[in-house]
Write a protein that holds these residues in place. Structure first.
Motif, PDB file in Angstrom:
ATOM      1  N   GLU A 168      16.171  -2.809 -39.593  1.00 20.04           N
ATOM      2  CA  GLU A 168      15.229  -3.796 -39.976  1.00 20.04           C
ATOM      3  C   GLU A 168      15.542  -4.937 -40.861  1.00 20.04           C
ATOM      4  O   GLU A 168      16.075  -4.336 -41.983  1.00 20.04           O
ATOM      5  N   ASN A 185      10.656   1.222 -29.399  1.00 17.75           N
ATOM      6  CA  ASN A 185      11.054   1.781 -30.580  1.00 17.75           C
ATOM      7  C   ASN A 185      12.069   0.891 -31.580  1.00 17.75           C
ATOM      8  O   ASN A 185      13.143   1.375 -32.256  1.00 17.75           O
ATOM      9  N   ASN A 186      11.913  -0.683 -31.628  1.00 13.91           N
ATOM     10  CA  ASN A 186      12.692  -1.344 -32.114  1.00 13.91           C
ATOM     11  C   ASN A 186      14.080  -1.586 -31.793  1.00 13.91           C
ATOM     12  O   ASN A 186      14.714  -2.313 -32.407  1.00 13.91           O
ATOM     13  N   GLU A 216      -0.612  -7.725 -39.660  1.00 20.20           N
ATOM     14  CA  GLU A 216       0.123  -6.907 -38.875  1.00 20.20           C
ATOM     15  C   GLU A 216      -0.695  -6.082 -37.934  1.00 20.20           C
ATOM     16  O   GLU A 216      -1.829  -5.488 -38.058  1.00 20.20           O
ATOM     17  N   GLY A 268      -0.259  -3.279 -35.850  1.00 19.33           N
ATOM     18  CA  GLY A 268       0.639  -2.111 -35.714  1.00 19.33           C
ATOM     19  C   GLY A 268       1.814  -2.299 -35.980  1.00 19.33           C
ATOM     20  O   GLY A 268       2.174  -3.268 -36.783  1.00 19.33           O
ATOM     21  N   ALA A 269       2.683  -1.332 -35.605  1.00 21.57           N
ATOM     22  CA  ALA A 269       3.992  -1.221 -36.401  1.00 21.57           C
ATOM     23  C   ALA A 269       4.839  -2.165 -35.569  1.00 21.57           C
ATOM     24  O   ALA A 269       6.096  -2.655 -36.144  1.00 21.57           O
ATOM     25  N   GLY A 270       4.600  -2.826 -34.363  1.00 24.61           N
ATOM     26  CA  GLY A 270       5.580  -3.692 -33.386  1.00 24.61           C
ATOM     27  C   GLY A 270       5.014  -5.030 -33.371  1.00 24.61           C
ATOM     28  O   GLY A 270       5.628  -5.740 -32.831  1.00 24.61           O
ATOM     29  N   ARG A 305      -4.665  -4.912 -43.072  1.00 28.73           N
ATOM     30  CA  ARG A 305      -3.303  -5.030 -43.227  1.00 28.73           C
ATOM     31  C   ARG A 305      -2.800  -6.774 -43.145  1.00 28.73           C
ATOM     32  O   ARG A 305      -1.869  -7.456 -42.432  1.00 28.73           O
ATOM     33  N   ARG A 343       9.314  -8.860 -40.882  1.00 31.23           N
ATOM     34  CA  ARG A 343       7.874  -8.620 -40.243  1.00 31.23           C
ATOM     35  C   ARG A 343       6.623  -8.980 -41.046  1.00 31.23           C
ATOM     36  O   ARG A 343       5.793  -9.231 -40.864  1.00 31.23           O
ATOM     37  N   ARG A 344       7.197  -8.806 -42.686  1.00 33.92           N
ATOM     38  CA  ARG A 344       6.057  -9.099 -43.550  1.00 33.92           C
ATOM     39  C   ARG A 344       6.289 -10.463 -44.280  1.00 33.92           C
ATOM     40  O   ARG A 344       5.621 -10.730 -45.256  1.00 33.92           O
ATOM     41  N   SER A 361       3.428  -8.437 -35.742  1.00 37.37           N
ATOM     42  CA  SER A 361       3.027  -9.366 -36.760  1.00 37.37           C
ATOM     43  C   SER A 361       2.735 -10.758 -36.281  1.00 37.37           C
ATOM     44  O   SER A 361       3.524 -11.339 -35.649  1.00 37.37           O
TER      45      SER A 361
END
Length: 711
Positions: free
Chosen positions: A34, A498-499, A446, A448-450, A396, A47-48, A452
């Motif tokens: 990442e 999974n990225n 965001e 979820g994790a995948g 988030r 992503r942030r 933004s």
């Protein structure tokens, strides 16, 4: 050294302990690491980050010709790096080419955190050898919240960092088409508390066109040491001696008849060869950065620099001898706390630059100075203060609120002049631009994790550079006003599997007022004026991921015999692509009795595409084919002339291997413009006599080797 370790070190992050692994080749699917970006002053995952930020890593740079950064930078959507002549770079972000007929303007550039753009607003990007670049971040659009005035964007260049616990020397050589001869030497050593990296690069090129030879010698020194448990001191030295010839622009008929010719002469004006047109400079830059950590929450970073340059430029009519000195500094105080049980990051600081230049213009007599035309002394002072807050909200959400307060003043004194009337023999003028606030507000969510998504609104302020106010024919344009713009942006970043597959999409609308445009006279002098407004709207998309992937693990013995995480090298097949759609148009714009509103923005193209594959396997063989596309480019404000679009194809391949954990070997070869496509790169805009075209090189090969020894 593992790819993960190198990645973290390049970002300045600490290495985390790794689980034990055997020194054997293993294969398994792994996610892409990442990215973390330093833009806007916060080390946050991409992503942030609520902004369009393009990141260029060393791995991407190494997929292309080592003699130039052009192809690598152009893999970033919305970013275009062009060469009008050999090493005469023009950097454009979202249409900022409009006011950059040569050089880099309206894009703020930093080198290892040091302000690299001069106080006068121009950036000598040709001083940076590609071997010195380990990472590039590009912040697109107005970034005045942290980096001051500007509507184009910000480019943050960084040199490679030294791996702690290793010492290494390396040498490389490259040869290729059109007389390319290139060599590099690197020496570096690093420990847990300090590092030193010195690099020298030499490059020569006979050139694709007449009057386009190049010679550049560049040296870079980077030193970093921990002076106390709370303080770190870094020093960066850059010195470049560069000279290259200027072939000039061609008409369409000349371009189609023989793209390798230099601009020929006429009955009244000599050509580029007869006048021996060239550019040469010697420039030194020294910067010091001190970081002090009062606590884990409070940190202060301060940078100071000094620079000196001597430039000689011979054009069709004049010969310029310019010398300049620059001083400046930047400081930023960062604080992290909690508000309502949620993280709040605060930062504030200031940046200031002062420049002095003595510019003398002579008549050009076949590449030597003749009679003095005028002698000017130019002083420039610019600075800004900034504040920014990043607040972690519920659900988030991340809110960013920032602003900067910008000031600029310049003074021009004409010491002497032999220019004919009505040009004055001497004068002393000064001008201060009205202080401007440049705020920025952004909100990120965001999902979820995948995934933004974010939206932002920012205001930009871009005053004219001293080169735009004072043109090379000795005229002054005191009526030239600063550009002001408002940018609206929506974006999304995400990943699948999974990225292992990543994507990014940005929509933007930049509304500029008092837009600065350029045109070229019959003497090759570029002059500038303000238009009413422009609308720069577009879409940018990027996609990258592994089609097939393995991770190779090997063991290495370090000189201190300390067992560390063994180096890992990702192999397999990775695909990537980037695309930009640009609907850039004039708003209110009257010129020569015509209403040009609605016309496409001069020097821009509606479509750009870059794509490629990156294949490597466990025995060290690698191959990276690539393609690039640019649609037609409008060459005049009236849109009556265009440069045709083009597709270009290239590839680089080779074999790299480490023997006995000490000897690093890299043998490579490549081909650019494989189909020998005839096209123009870095066109001259609104050029007198229709001399718009600056032909790019035809089919070109290169081959080289690099050897390194680890102690």
């Amino acid at each position: 050294m593992s790819s993960r370790s190198l990645f973290l070190l390049l970002l300045g992050l600490p290495l985390l302990p790794a689980r034990a692994q055997t020194p054997a080749d293993t294969a398994r699917a792994v996610a892409l690491p990442e990215a973390t970006v330093t833009g806007y002053g916060q080390r946050l995952p991409l992503r942030r980050t609520a902004a369009a930020v393009g990141v260029l890593e060393a791995r991407t740079i190494q997929q292309f010709n080592p003699a130039a950064l052009t192809q690598a930078v152009n893999t970033l959507p919305g970013v275009r790096l062009e060469e009008r002549a050999t090493a005469s770079y023009r950097l454009s972000i979202r249409g900022s080419t409009l006011r950059s007929p040569f050089g880099v303007r309206n894009v703020k550039v930093y080198y290892n955190g040091i302000p690299f753009t001069e106080a006068g607003g121009s950036t000598p990007l040709n001083l940076l050898d590609p071997a010195f670049i380990g990472r590039l971040e590009v912040l697109k659009g107005p970034a005045g919240s942290v980096y001051g005035a500007g509507t184009g964007g910000v480019a943050l260049f960084g040199t490679p960092e030294v791996v702690a616990g290793t010492s290494r020397v390396a040498a490389g050589a490259t040869v290729g088409s059109y007389g390319l001869r290139r060599s590099t030497i690197t020496a570096e050593t690093g420990s847990a508390t300090s590092s030193v990296r010195a690099q020298y690069a030499h490059q020569e090129l006979d050139g694709y066109r007449q009057q386009s030879a190049l010679q550049r010698d560049a040296f870079a020194l980077d030193v970093r040491t921990v002076t106390s448990p709370k303080a770190t001191l870094s020093a960066h030295l850059l010195y470049t001696d560069i000279s290259y010839q200027l072939p000039g622009g061609l008409t369409r008929a000349q371009f189609e008849a023989d793209p390798q010719q230099a601009r020929p002469g006429t009955a009244t004006v000599l050509g580029q060869v007869a006048q021996r047109a060239f550019y040469a400079s010697r420039t030194g830059l020294l910067g010091l950065t001190h970081e002090y950590r009062f606590t884990e929450r409070l940190q202060l970073e301060t940078t100071g620099y000094g620079s000196g340059t001597a430039v000689r430029t011979a054009s069709l009519t004049d010969y310029e001898r310019n010398t300049g000195l620059g001083l400046g500094g930047r400081t930023a105080l960062r604080y992290r706390t909690a508000l309502g049980g949620r993280t709040l990051r605060l930062q504030g600081g200031a940046e200031a630059q002062v420049g002095f230049a003595n510019g003398r213009s002579y008549q050009n007599q076949a590449g030597t100075p003749g009679t003095l035309r005028y002698d000017d002394e130019i002083t420039t002072s610019t600075g800004f203060a900034f504040v920014q807050a990043d607040y972690e909200l519920p659900a988030r959400l991340l809110l960013t609120v920032a602003s900067s307060y910008n000031r600029l003043r310049y003074g021009i004194a004409r010491v002497s002049s032999s220019l004919p009337a009505p040009a004055p023999a001497s004068y002393d003028i000064s001008r201060s631009f009205r202080p401007v606030l440049s705020p920025r507000v952004a909100l990120l969510r965001e999902l979820g994790a995948g995934l933004s998504v974010y939206g932002s609104v920012s205001l930009g302020f871009s005053p004219p550079t001293t080169d735009e106010v004072r043109t090379s024919d000795g005229r002054l344009n005191e009526d030239l006003q600063a550009e002001r713009g408002t940018s609206y942006e929506l974006g999304a970043r995400g990943n699948f599997f999974n990225n292992r597959l990543r994507y990014e999409l940005n929509l933007f609308d930049l509304e500029l007022r008092e837009t600065i445009v350029s045109s070229t006279t019959d003497q090759g002098v570029v002059v500038f004026r303000n238009t009413g407004s422009t609308h720069q709207r577009g879409l940018e998309a990027a996609l990258s991921g592994w089609v097939w992937q393995q991770r190779r693990v090997t063991s290495v013995t370090y000189r201190d015999s300390t067992k560390r995480m063994p180096p890992q090298e990702d192999t397999g097949l990775r695909a990537w692509a980037s695309y930009a759609y640009n609907d850039f148009r004039f708003g209110s714009y009257a010129s020569g009795g015509q209403d040009l509103g609605g016309n496409r923005l001069t020097g821009t193209t509606p479509h750009t595409l870059s794509a490629g594959l990156d294949f490597s396997e466990r025995h060290g063989f690698y191959f990276s084919p690539n393609l690039g596309h640019q649609a037609r480019v409008v060459l005049t404000d009236a849109n009556t002339e265009t440069a045709p679009g083009y597709w270009v194809f290239g590839a680089r391949g080779g074999w790299r291997r480490t023997f006995s954990g000490r000897l690093d070997t890299n043998l490579y070869a490549g081909l650019d413009n494989a189909t020998d496509r005839r096209y123009s790169l870095g066109n001259d805009l609104n050029a007198f006599g229709g001399r718009y075209f600056q032909p790019a090189p035809g089919r070109a090969w290169y081959a080289g080797a690099q050897l390194g020894w680890r102690f």
